[in-house]
Design a protein around this motif. Structure first.
Motif, mmCIF file in Angstrom:
data_model
loop_
_atom_site.group_PDB
_atom_site.id
_atom_site.type_symbol
_atom_site.label_atom_id
_atom_site.label_comp_id
_atom_site.label_asym_id
_atom_site.label_seq_id
_atom_site.Cartn_x
_atom_site.Cartn_y
_atom_site.Cartn_z
ATOM 1 N N GLY C 168 0.796 -1.226 0.000
ATOM 2 C CA GLY C 168 0.000 0.000 0.000
ATOM 3 C C GLY C 168 0.822 1.268 0.000
ATOM 4 N N CYS C 169 1.978 1.239 -0.674
ATOM 5 C CA CYS C 169 2.853 2.412 -0.641
ATOM 6 C C CYS C 169 2.387 3.484 -1.615
ATOM 7 C CB CYS C 169 4.298 2.018 -0.954
ATOM 8 S SG CYS C 169 4.549 1.382 -2.627
ATOM 9 N N GLY C 170 1.686 3.060 -2.666
ATOM 10 C CA GLY C 170 1.196 4.030 -3.639
ATOM 11 C C GLY C 170 2.124 4.274 -4.809
ATOM 12 N N ALA C 171 3.177 3.483 -4.936
ATOM 13 C CA ALA C 171 4.102 3.666 -6.060
ATOM 14 C C ALA C 171 3.385 3.460 -7.388
ATOM 15 C CB ALA C 171 5.271 2.692 -5.957
ATOM 16 N N CYS C 172 2.385 2.563 -7.392
ATOM 17 C CA CYS C 172 1.650 2.298 -8.628
ATOM 18 C C CYS C 172 0.954 3.561 -9.103
ATOM 19 C CB CYS C 172 0.649 1.160 -8.408
ATOM 20 S SG CYS C 172 -0.323 1.253 -6.900
ATOM 21 N N VAL C 173 0.332 4.263 -8.158
ATOM 22 C CA VAL C 173 -0.359 5.502 -8.505
ATOM 23 C C VAL C 173 0.655 6.552 -8.954
ATOM 24 C CG1 VAL C 173 -1.775 7.378 -7.609
ATOM 25 C CG2 VAL C 173 -2.210 5.033 -6.879
ATOM 26 N N ALA C 174 1.744 6.633 -8.198
ATOM 27 C CA ALA C 174 2.734 7.670 -8.471
ATOM 28 C C ALA C 174 3.370 7.497 -9.835
ATOM 29 C CB ALA C 174 3.819 7.644 -7.401
ATOM 30 N N THR C 175 3.587 6.263 -10.212
ATOM 31 C CA THR C 175 4.318 6.021 -11.455
ATOM 32 C C THR C 175 3.395 5.985 -12.659
ATOM 33 O OG1 THR C 175 6.154 4.713 -12.310
ATOM 34 C CG2 THR C 175 4.244 3.495 -11.576
ATOM 35 N N CYS C 176 2.139 5.689 -12.423
ATOM 36 C CA CYS C 176 1.191 5.586 -13.536
ATOM 37 C C CYS C 176 0.997 6.951 -14.169
ATOM 38 C CB CYS C 176 -0.153 5.065 -13.038
ATOM 39 S SG CYS C 176 -1.406 5.022 -14.327
ATOM 40 N N LYS C 177 1.075 7.017 -15.488
ATOM 41 C CA LYS C 177 0.926 8.317 -16.124
ATOM 42 C C LYS C 177 -0.495 8.843 -15.951
ATOM 43 C CE LYS C 177 -0.407 7.354 -20.892
ATOM 44 N NZ LYS C 177 -1.619 8.129 -20.750
ATOM 45 N N ASN C 178 -1.407 7.951 -15.600
ATOM 46 C CA ASN C 178 -2.792 8.364 -15.381
ATOM 47 C C ASN C 178 -3.138 8.486 -13.898
ATOM 48 O OD1 ASN C 178 -3.007 7.914 -18.167
ATOM 49 N ND2 ASN C 178 -3.558 5.781 -17.804
ATOM 50 N N GLY C 179 -2.168 8.223 -13.039
ATOM 51 C CA GLY C 179 -2.459 8.250 -11.603
ATOM 52 C C GLY C 179 -3.554 7.258 -11.232
ATOM 53 N N SER C 180 -3.463 6.071 -11.808
ATOM 54 C CA SER C 180 -4.495 5.065 -11.546
ATOM 55 C C SER C 180 -4.108 4.181 -10.357
ATOM 56 C CB SER C 180 -4.691 4.198 -12.787
ATOM 57 O OG SER C 180 -5.442 3.057 -12.461
ATOM 58 N N ALA C 181 -5.117 3.770 -9.604
ATOM 59 C CA ALA C 181 -4.867 2.939 -8.413
ATOM 60 C C ALA C 181 -5.282 1.498 -8.646
ATOM 61 C CB ALA C 181 -5.619 3.508 -7.218
ATOM 62 N N MET C 182 -5.371 1.115 -9.908
ATOM 63 C CA MET C 182 -5.953 -0.200 -10.176
ATOM 64 C C MET C 182 -5.067 -1.361 -9.728
ATOM 65 S SD MET C 182 -8.558 -0.205 -13.168
ATOM 66 C CE MET C 182 -9.566 1.203 -13.614
ATOM 67 N N LEU C 183 -3.770 -1.167 -9.681
ATOM 68 C CA LEU C 183 -2.932 -2.274 -9.218
ATOM 69 C C LEU C 183 -3.217 -2.536 -7.741
ATOM 70 C CD1 LEU C 183 -0.831 -4.259 -10.348
ATOM 71 C CD2 LEU C 183 0.919 -2.864 -9.287
ATOM 72 N N PHE C 184 -3.321 -1.458 -6.986
ATOM 73 C CA PHE C 184 -3.634 -1.588 -5.556
ATOM 74 C C PHE C 184 -4.990 -2.271 -5.365
ATOM 75 C CE2 PHE C 184 -5.962 0.200 -1.947
ATOM 76 C CZ PHE C 184 -5.173 -0.239 -0.903
#
Lengths: 669, 285, 252
Positions: C168-184
């Motif tokens: 739950g660190c949020g790296a997925c959101v941070a790195t996604c060019k769309n700021g998507s949280a779908m991996l989480f």
């Protein structure tokens, strides 16, 4: 003050059942009128808050992290014990009970430990029902592994992230209650004071770490589940934020603090590399199943290694000292943590340490024998009965990678050394604190209405905790003990009504906190908080660490008292109180660590024996093993706060009675 | 029971992008098969095909599905892009996107817009002409013993394939027989002759006119424009094809490598074959 | 470590007093950084220097410093958790950098993760998504069925674990060019979807969690796969696909 442990009458196996049957209840329609505060959201706190919410109480939960999911329970690697006997190896509640008492070097309460063993099975059922993905066998059944200090396989695990999975399970239960509105979650809030009204715990003062605002929260009961105090050593395997503040504040309000000197040093951590180091990283205990621990037999070899002129792989087999195998042939590299740690320290103190840091503290954990053994096995399994040396090593490394790949990668990232090629360097580090706030059988401290759970209390592990038992205790307290015992207390509170935060007690507590904060911010000293914390850590590690003696402890006590003065006069805390101010947070925590450190040294000094994690150099046998003194020290040492001069603190003793188990010397030879 | 949001939610938008995208991939295959007749077929075959595509009712339905798909794909993509921009109001000062994602995957919106521009010009140049303008009909020139005459080609059956151009006169015409074709009176409508899309296409890519009166040799220009557009389409498909399967939840260790391979092969092959056509037309005679 | 040396670096760090004020990049020089230090220890060193100079230290989130709590974040030189894979920022070491390097340090950027101060962002959106459905509704009485009465195929259990390994660190959101949280969200949905205990509420869970995710203002997934690469725990894109399947099943 007389300590009443409130241990129920009757045979140990029936105590908890009988006790539960006679505890008072709060009817469902009354529960929403009652407020409960839970401080800390690790395994104990999250499970307690979730349980109370579900029962229908009005719960407020607090954590200093940005999310309850980040509490340090998350870092536990190995597993959780439970007496399920799924492996059919003769395990039972009694055996878990016995192993825990013995592992704790006969310094834990029988009744508490038995209760822990009794509920251990339910913990696994509960967690599985919550969707915790424990490791399974191909038949779909739960898998177990064995851990130090036991002869059965009772440890449930989820790879090397058991703590994470269990915490996320408890966090999911907590999240459910937050979503339902039964628990109000306060992230990034730190409890800075307990508020007592008429002698009872009635609320807390918490600082909103983002806005800096001091908030008053009232409740009919306050649960402290804020974890251990290993960070008093500055360097430990604890998280950077782990602190003793909540426990220490209630101690100052009248809760006794028990056995502060019982600290567990974990033998397999990555050694200290330099002065800027901020924390120590644990390498799972499971590595000791495959690794052999050694130092060079010759001092000149050790020196050559430290100076970089010799590589460990160049040292011949006969020039290596596998000191654990030499001293403890029966258990070998799998002796309990305290024993393994002390043995490593003994070698390093004698000048055989291999790490090129200030203290030369480090020993090797070598996998080359295992690589050869497993490689040969794997080759045979493939039908190759005459494998070459190369093939064996290749297959052996593959086996290691499958089993410990993650850990090996982590080690390599941190140290830049390849543990498949060269032995790992390890050294003991502070890991867990068995001591904590004194609680009775109901987990209530000496302040009515103030309960303490998990690592923050002292109750279940005696002088040494067995691996995979911390997770068990945290969840047992939160899911299966507190819901009963807190309700029993609250049964008398149904007529109290909402407690006003406008009471003068709240105002006074808040102004005390405010003046402490203002003092730090206006101090304008010359040194950073970390400067003092590091100095405290050094005193603690050198004099109240793995080996302690009277002279060192006395020095530590006076040095810490002096450090405290210096800290208050010379610390510099930048920033203001009305913003996110990590330096201020640290200052408030270190202030408590300093006082606690002094108390730890005092406790270690009064305990003229060696037991578990507490090793007094004066009390050892000819072979360097611990010498307990059951006649004079079979008690819980509980300290009462007597003002800001810690040396005035008063020791109270709770005698430990062993009715079920016969006390014997711990022997792992 | 929570309400599902099959049109609004983020995931639903992905489904629609995927479904319309995959349908458009199918369309590409059909379109390519037809267009390849410009290389491998006779002009007549091509024009027959063109007539079939503009008149067959089943094709009509499919064509409307295609228009809607394009529209949906565009609108949905537009909405997604707007939302995605909003999701990061403050950008990074320093980025290194190449470290973790492909060029195509990051630029689907830009690539898609370029493809859309291409589709618009392409449709103006061919589809609109076919539908809304008076097109020349396909003719055939027959040298009958020194007597040269041009004929329209009709869509009739059997031998009544050729109608003497000179004899077309209003609705009724009588064809004088010379044993070559029908002799009886027949009602023929002007438009029933094959619209000569083939010729239009050939002229388009071979034109030496100035475009907008500025760019010389517009045929070459169009050829280059088409080839570049196909490259853009290729990049769009490079990510889009396999991405659609992921969006629809079709990802498994067993099948994903195959899907990725097919997707990449598709993304290279289909635009490549499309691009061959203008090149072929432009550079051959 | 004998291979450790000291390097001098230039830091370009995002400074912002609080959520309401505007921030900007500031430049700091830091000398004698041991390459054996972790990235956060380097920041500790910078802060020590700043405090000694009577300047405001840089605020950043961190706690366990062993890659499991998910507190630390930091967008370093254009990458979430810096120029290494399979690790969090606290496990990033300075030996990944060279003497004289300029290093950009920025907070996670997402509408759903507002900056609290400097490099600290508010990730409670993740908590709210979890509260919307990331659980099995079972009482904590312990009076459930025996843990072994419901066998779970090892493969499912292993996959559920790999999904649950998310920190739950949020790296997925941070790195996604769309700021998507779908991996989480996909990881959480997957964990429960794979286990029999989670199947009972599968329909409501996925609908509720996705609804909450959308309300928080996260972007949409366009399958770039960047999240999977930058995820310190290697959470697979398969989990997003599984969520998509679950959502479709739940919607029909």
């Amino acid at each position: 003050m007389k300590l009443d442990s409130k241990i129920p009458e009757g045979p140990v196996a029936q105590k908890w059942t009988n006790h539960k049957n006679h505890l008072k209840l709060v009817a469902p329609n009354n529960r929403p009128k009652i407020d409960i505060i839970v401080v800390g959201t690790g395994l104990a706190g999250a499970s307690a808050a979730a349980s109370f919410g579900e029962m229908g109480y009005n719960v407020s939960a607090f954590c200093f992290q940005d999310s309850p999911r980040r509490a340090h329970s998350i870092a536990a690697q190995g597993g959780i014990n439970a007496a399920k006997n799924y492996q059919n190896d003769g395990d039972s509640v009694y055996r878990l009970f016995y192993d825990t008492i013995k592992g704790g070097d006969y310094r834990a309460r029988e009744a508490n430990v038995h209760r822990l063993a009794e509920v251990s099975g339910s913990i696994i059922d509960q967690c599985v029902a919550q969707g915790v993905p424990f490791a399974r066998e191909y038949g779909g059944m739960l898998d177990n592994r064995s851990f130090g200090g036991t002869q059965v396989q009772r440890t449930f695990y989820a790879a090397g992230q058991t703590g994470q999975q269990l915490l996320l399970g408890a966090y999911s239960a907590l999240s459910r209650q937050i979503g339902l509105g039964r628990v109000k979650m306060y992230n990034r809030h730190e409890m800075l004071e307990l508020v007592k009204v008429d002698g009872k715990a009635r609320g807390i003062i918490a600082r909103n770490l983002i806005t800096g605002e001091l908030e008053r929260h009232s409740a009919h009961a306050v649960i402290i589940a804020s974890g251990g105090y290993g960070n008093v050593y500055f360097l430990s395997t604890n998280a950077m934020g782990s602190n003793v503040t909540a426990g220490w504040k209630i101690h100052k309000q009248g809760a006794l603090f028990a056995n502060p000197c019982y600290v567990q040093i974990h033998p397999t951590c990555i050694p200290v590399h330099g002065t800027n180091q901020s924390k120590l990283t644990l390498m799972s205990e499971s590595l000791r199943n495959s690794g052999r621990i050694w130092v060079p037999k010759k001092k000149e070899d050790a020196e050559a290694i430290r100076s970089g002129n010799l590589k460990p792989t160049q040292i011949a087999e006969e020039d290596r000292d596998y000191f654990l195998e030499r001293r403890y042939p029966a258990f070998g590299n799998l002796v309990p943590r305290d024993v393994a740690s002390r043995a490593a320290k003994e070698r390093c103190d004698a000048g055989y340490g291999i790490e090129a840091n200030d203290t030369n503290e480090g020993v090797y954990l070598d996998f080359s024998t295992e690589i050869k053994n497993k490689g040969k096995q794997a080759a045979y399994a493939q039908g190759n009965h005459n494998p070459s040396e190369e093939e064996i090593i290749k297959l052996g490394k593959k086996w290691l990678e499958e089993k410990y790949g993650n850990l090996f990668t982590m080690y390599q990232k941190i140290t830049d050394e390849n543990p498949y090629e060269t032995p790992m360097k390890i050294y003991p580090a502070v890991h867990y604190t068995m001591g904590g706030v004194w609680v009775d059988y109901n987990l209530m401290s000496t302040i009515p209405g103030c309960f303490v759970a998990g690592e923050a209390n002292f109750s279940d592990h005696g002088a040494n905790r067995l691996g995979a038992s911390a997770l068990m205790q945290g969840l047992a307290d939160g899911y299966f003990v507190l819901p009963y015992t807190v309700s029993n207390y609250l049964a008398d509170e149904i007529r109290t009504g909402k407690i006003s935060t406008d009471l003068p007690e709240f105002a006074e507590a808040e102004s005390n906190v405010k003046s402490q904060i203002d003092k730090f911010l206006n101090n304008n000293g010359s040194k950073t908080v970390d400067h003092f914390h590091k100095r405290l850590g050094l005193i603690m590690w050198n004099k109240v660490g793995m080996g302690r003696n009277e002279q060192g402890l006395k020095q530590a006590i006076s040095e810490i008292a002096q450090l405290k003065e210096e800290f208050y006069s010379d610390v510099y805390v930048p920033g203001t109180s009305d913003e996110l101010n990590p330096e201020l947070e640290k200052a408030l925590r270190v202030a408590d660590f300093i006082e606690l450190g002094q108390l730890m040294a005092m406790d270690a000094l009064q305990r003229n024996e060696s037991c578990g994690g507490h090793f007094r150099e004066e009390y050892q046998d000819a072979e360097g093993e611990t010498l307990r003194d059951d006649e004079n020290f079979k008690f819980v040492g509980a300290w009462e706060y007597k003002g800001s001069d810690i040396s005035k603190s008063e020791l109270h003793k709770e005698e430990l009675k062993y009715e079920e188990i016969k006390i014997a010397a711990r022997n792992y030879k | 029971m929570a309400k599902s949001a099959l049109l609004k939610s983020s995931i639903a938008k992905k489904y629609w992008m995927a479904l319309t995208g995959l349908f458009l991939c199918l369309f590409l295959v059909g379109h390519l098969a037809g267009n390849l007749q410009l290389i491998f077929g006779t002009p007549l075959q091509f024009n027959e095909y063109a007539l079939f595509m503009t008149t067959n009712p089943a094709v009509k339905i499919l064509s409307y599905v295609t228009y809607i798909s394009i529209l949906f794909h565009v609108v949905d993509g537009f909405l997604l892009t707007i939302q995605n921009r909003k999701a990061r109001p403050v950008g990074y000062a320093k980025t290194n996107p190449g470290a973790n994602s492909s060029f195509s995957s990051r630029n689907m919106a830009v690539l898609g817009t370029l493809v859309l521009i291409f589709i618009a010009t392409h449709m103006t140049n061919f589809w609109a002409k076919m539908h809304f303008t008076t097109m020349p009909l396909q003719t055939i020139t027959i040298d009958n013993g020194g007597q040269v005459s041009s004929f329209y080609i009709t869509s009739g059956w059997g031998q009544d394939r050729f109608i003497n151009v000179n004899q077309v006169d209003g609705e009724n015409l009588i064809i004088e027989g010379n044993g070559f074709y029908y002799t009886k009176p027949i009602k023929v409508q002007f438009a029933e002759g094959y619209k000569d899309l083939h010729k239009i296409t050939m002229d388009f890519f071979r034109s030496k006119e100035k475009l907008f009166g500025v760019i010389p040799n517009e045929g070459l220009f169009f050829t280059i424009f088409y080839v570049l557009s196909m490259a853009v389409l290729g990049f769009h498909l490079w990510h889009g094809f396999q991405s659609a399967f992921q969006s629809l939840g079709l990802n498994s260790p067993k099948w994903t490598p195959t899907i990725h391979f097919i997707g990449k092969a598709f993304a290279v092959l289909v635009p490549f074959l499309f691009a061959i056509i203008p090149l072929y037309i432009h550079f051959t005679k | 470590m004998s291979t450790a040396k000291n390097i001098n670096i230039t830091l370009k760090i995002w400074r912002q007093k609080n959520t309401k004020t505007k921030g900007g990049i500031e430049t700091y020089k830091l000398d004698n950084v041991s390459t054996a230090s972790s990235f956060l220890e380097m920041l500790d060193q910078l802060n020590e220097q700043l405090v000694n100079d009577r300047k405001e230290p840089v605020a950043f989130d961190h706690d366990c410093r062993e890659g499991i709590c998910g507190s630390c974040s930091l967008y370093i030189n254009g990458r979430a958790h810096g120029p290494d894979t399979g690790i969090t920022t606290c496990q990033l070491h300075m030996r990944m950098f060279n003497d004289g390097d300029t290093i950009y340090v920025e907070p996670w950027r997402s509408k759903a993760f507002p900056v609290i101060k400097d490099l600290v962002v508010d990730r409670t959106a993740f908590d709210r998504i979890q509260q919307a459905g990331g659980f099995v509704s079972v009482n904590t009485s312990g009076n459930t069925i025996d843990a072994n009465s419901l066998p779970v195929p090892k493969d499912d259990a292993d996959k559920a674990f790999m999904a649950a390994a998310c920190i739950g660190c949020g790296a997925c959101v941070a790195t996604c060019k769309n700021g998507s949280a779908m991996l989480f969200v996909g990881a959480k949905v997957s964990q429960y979807a794979l286990l029999p205990q989670g199947k009972v509420e599968a329909t409501e869970r996925v609908l509720n969690m996705v609804r909450q995710m959308d309300e928080e203002g996260f972007g949409n997934c366009t399958n770039t796969g960047a999240c999977e690469i930058e995820c310190p725990k290697g959470i697979s894109l398969e989990n997003i696909a599984r969520m998509n399947r679950e959502y479709l099943k739940a919607s029909l």
